[in-house]
Enzyme design. Structure first.
Site, PDB file in Angstrom:
ATOM      1  N   GLU A   1       4.929   0.139 -10.652  1.00  0.00           N
ATOM      2  CA  GLU A   1       5.483   0.836 -11.822  1.00  0.00           C
ATOM      3  C   GLU A   1       4.527   0.759 -13.014  1.00  0.00           C
ATOM      4  O   GLU A   1       4.550   1.610 -13.889  1.00  0.00           O
ATOM      5  CB  GLU A   1       6.863   0.283 -12.161  1.00  0.00           C
ATOM      6  CG  GLU A   1       7.793   0.471 -10.961  1.00  0.00           C
ATOM      7  CD  GLU A   1       9.242   0.674 -11.305  1.00  0.00           C
ATOM      8  OE1 GLU A   1       9.667   0.248 -12.382  1.00  0.00           O
ATOM      9  OE2 GLU A   1       9.953   1.274 -10.470  1.00  0.00           O
TER      10      GLU A   1
ATOM     11  N   CYS B   1       9.779  -1.309   1.376  1.00  0.00           N
ATOM     12  CA  CYS B   1      10.260  -0.975   0.033  1.00  0.00           C
ATOM     13  C   CYS B   1       9.634   0.377  -0.291  1.00  0.00           C
ATOM     14  O   CYS B   1       8.452   0.593   0.002  1.00  0.00           O
ATOM     15  CB  CYS B   1       9.820  -2.033  -0.981  1.00  0.00           C
ATOM     16  SG  CYS B   1      10.085  -1.545  -2.705  1.00  0.00           S
TER      17      CYS B   1
ATOM     18  N   SER C   1      17.727   2.878  -6.146  1.00  0.00           N
ATOM     19  CA  SER C   1      17.931   2.125  -7.384  1.00  0.00           C
ATOM     20  C   SER C   1      17.137   2.711  -8.552  1.00  0.00           C
ATOM     21  O   SER C   1      17.424   2.394  -9.702  1.00  0.00           O
ATOM     22  CB  SER C   1      17.504   0.678  -7.174  1.00  0.00           C
ATOM     23  OG  SER C   1      16.150   0.632  -6.792  1.00  0.00           O
TER      24      SER C   1
ATOM     25  N   CYS D   1      16.676   3.477  -0.136  1.00  0.00           N
ATOM     26  CA  CYS D   1      16.341   2.225  -0.794  1.00  0.00           C
ATOM     27  C   CYS D   1      16.510   1.150   0.268  1.00  0.00           C
ATOM     28  O   CYS D   1      17.574   1.047   0.883  1.00  0.00           O
ATOM     29  CB  CYS D   1      17.328   2.017  -1.949  1.00  0.00           C
ATOM     30  SG  CYS D   1      17.295   0.387  -2.716  1.00  0.00           S
TER      31      CYS D   1
ATOM     32  N   HIS E   1       8.511   1.676  -2.809  1.00  0.00           N
ATOM     33  CA  HIS E   1       7.336   1.686  -3.686  1.00  0.00           C
ATOM     34  C   HIS E   1       6.028   1.444  -2.921  1.00  0.00           C
ATOM     35  O   HIS E   1       4.964   1.835  -3.374  1.00  0.00           O
ATOM     36  CB  HIS E   1       7.433   0.575  -4.734  1.00  0.00           C
ATOM     37  CG  HIS E   1       8.379   0.847  -5.854  1.00  0.00           C
ATOM     38  ND1 HIS E   1       9.739   0.793  -5.693  1.00  0.00           N
ATOM     39  CD2 HIS E   1       8.165   1.142  -7.162  1.00  0.00           C
ATOM     40  CE1 HIS E   1      10.318   1.058  -6.860  1.00  0.00           C
ATOM     41  NE2 HIS E   1       9.390   1.268  -7.759  1.00  0.00           N
TER      42      HIS E   1
END
Lengths: 303, 303
Positions: free
Chosen positions: B157, B189, B16, B78, B191
């Site tokens: 982020e 995830c 994504s 993802c 991240h």
């Protein structure tokens, strides 16, 4: 459409997601006789981290959709889209199109005594410099201190409205603005008014908090009046508040007449999203004074 | 394509946004002879709060795009898209298509001694129940304790990797998992591996941390080998690590040969996004061992 049909047409209001519902709530409160078609772009939310070209493309698709709903005016109820897409859309469309930035900036310029105005918003809104440009025109002597607050939207969506972690994050974001001795803060994202009590606690009593959602509803009413497009005699329940601005209006003062037209005729507000209708409906029901009902899913990429 | 052209074709990897670059890094490290075409859907990021139907529609568009790039295999890098779209896409496509969920679940089932396995991820991933289903098959006696952590992506982020606020939020998210005495945690995830040291500090030394990105690269290499699709003799620098799993691999061990093919021929990795090419390129450059170069913007809605 003739003038009478135009008057009876709904107002289109859109946002990247649920945030614009704070504008809807203010419009229902201040112009309760108007019908609303809302579009929330929940399939592509958030806009705040995306580029101007992409946000403009998304906004154009939504305007095209709203025009198929025969709206008489459009409100861009999203600071990011107002910052990045409004000038182009205004040029392209004959309909009246309003954003949230100009009304917010206008009120800030009016109430600031020292001219030191803070602006908080998404990365895209702050990066666009739109509030500075607008305030530069309205109050050339003003000093604008902007600050992007990318964590505040996710925090609001997580429901952490009263939380020590939220306090700490807000404190960090606001610290440089307090050092710059702002006397006015524009809450430049539709999510932020939900953190108003946190801002108030951290900033103290001497800083004015500007809610662009509120100012936009005031400006919308004035503009529709000027164009002869108000739908009959709107009940003027919020009339007194207009002049004073929204400063510290306590929650829960919704005019509960929303959902009734001027002559008591039922209004059919409609809510549309690009994804997640049920979740949207549940959230909308918690903040709007009317029955939300069925939410329609629209394939917005096709517009 | 004949078998030789197939071998030389690139691997398509998508996410994504930027998170899938952790998978790209692992693939470059473990199969350095392979060429990669990456697509990050930065115009519609994040997927984690969207519905299954919308995530599937987005994933299909991206698969169609990657097929125009003549890829020999596709990796859904993802967790959300792996959870919500992989089964349908596998059914529709003849190409090998891999996700990150199965390899992560497989390693968790292998290393857990007590069978008490925690899973953290986006709302959509956790809500899908995909890790529970997968672990149910692989280790029927296991107890899976899932937890959605919607604030962790925005925190990563925002770059708050080492921060007391992050510690506090992670502590809250992990508290119920620790009460349940998990001995293994799947970082579900892409991240989250960037918060590995925070997880480690809060969980202590006895909980195994599973990074699905790492396990996916291992599984991809095995699958391409099985299908006879590995591009020549890949340098096997990470061979030893394969057996041991990634547990606590120190940062900075990238195999710096990425960017060279098996016979020293230059590889042309390509990076595509739906928005914000420059920002993506800057971020990608900080985490990949190769030159990122020009990033192409693709109008993904047209696929």
């Amino acid at each position: 459409m003739d003038q009478k049909s135009m008057k009876n047409a709904p107002i289109g209001i859109f946002d990247s997601g649920v945030g614009g519902l704070t504008v809807v709530r203010e419009v229902m409160r201040q112009i309760p006789g108007e019908e609303i078609v809302y579009f929330g772009d929940t399939a592509r939310v958030p806009y705040g981290s995306k580029t101007p070209a992409t946000v403009l493309r998304y906004a154009r698709q939504i305007v095209h959709f709203l025009k198929t709903q025969q709206v008489k005016a459009i409100v861009v109820a999203c600071n990011t889209a107002s910052a990045l897409a409004l000038p182009a859309i205004r040029e392209e469309e004959e309909l009246p199109v309003m954003g949230v930035v100009e009304p917010g900036a206008h009120m800030a310029a009016m109430v600031s005594r020292t001219g030191r105005i803070g602006v908080i918003g998404t990365e895209a809104t702050v990066h666009s410099g739109i509030y500075e440009q607008m305030l530069q025109r309205l109050a050339p002597q003003a000093t604008v201190i902007p600050r992007a607050c990318p964590l505040l939207c996710p925090i609001v969506e997580e429901g952490m409205l009263h939380d020590p972690v939220t306090d700490e994050i807000v404190r960090r974001y606001l610290a440089p603005l307090m050092e710059e001795k702002i006397d006015t803060l524009i809450m430049g994202c539709t999510h932020y008014p939900l953190l108003r009590s946190t801002f108030r606690r951290i900033l103290g009593d001497t800083v004015e908090l500007i809610n662009p959602a509120y100012e936009t509803a005031v400006a919308l009413k004035a503009e529709l009046g000027r164009l002869g497009l108000l739908r009959g005699e709107a009940a003027d329940a919020a009339g007194d508040a207009d002049a004073a601005g929204e400063k510290e209006q306590p929650a829960g003062q919704e005019t509960k007449t929303a959902g009734q037209g001027p002559q008591g005729a039922a209004l059919h507000h409609r809510f549309c999203v690009s994804d997640g209708a049920e979740r949207f409906a549940a959230f909308a029901q918690t903040i709007l004074p009317c029955e939300v009902g069925d939410v329609q899913v629209v394939n917005i990429e096709a517009y």
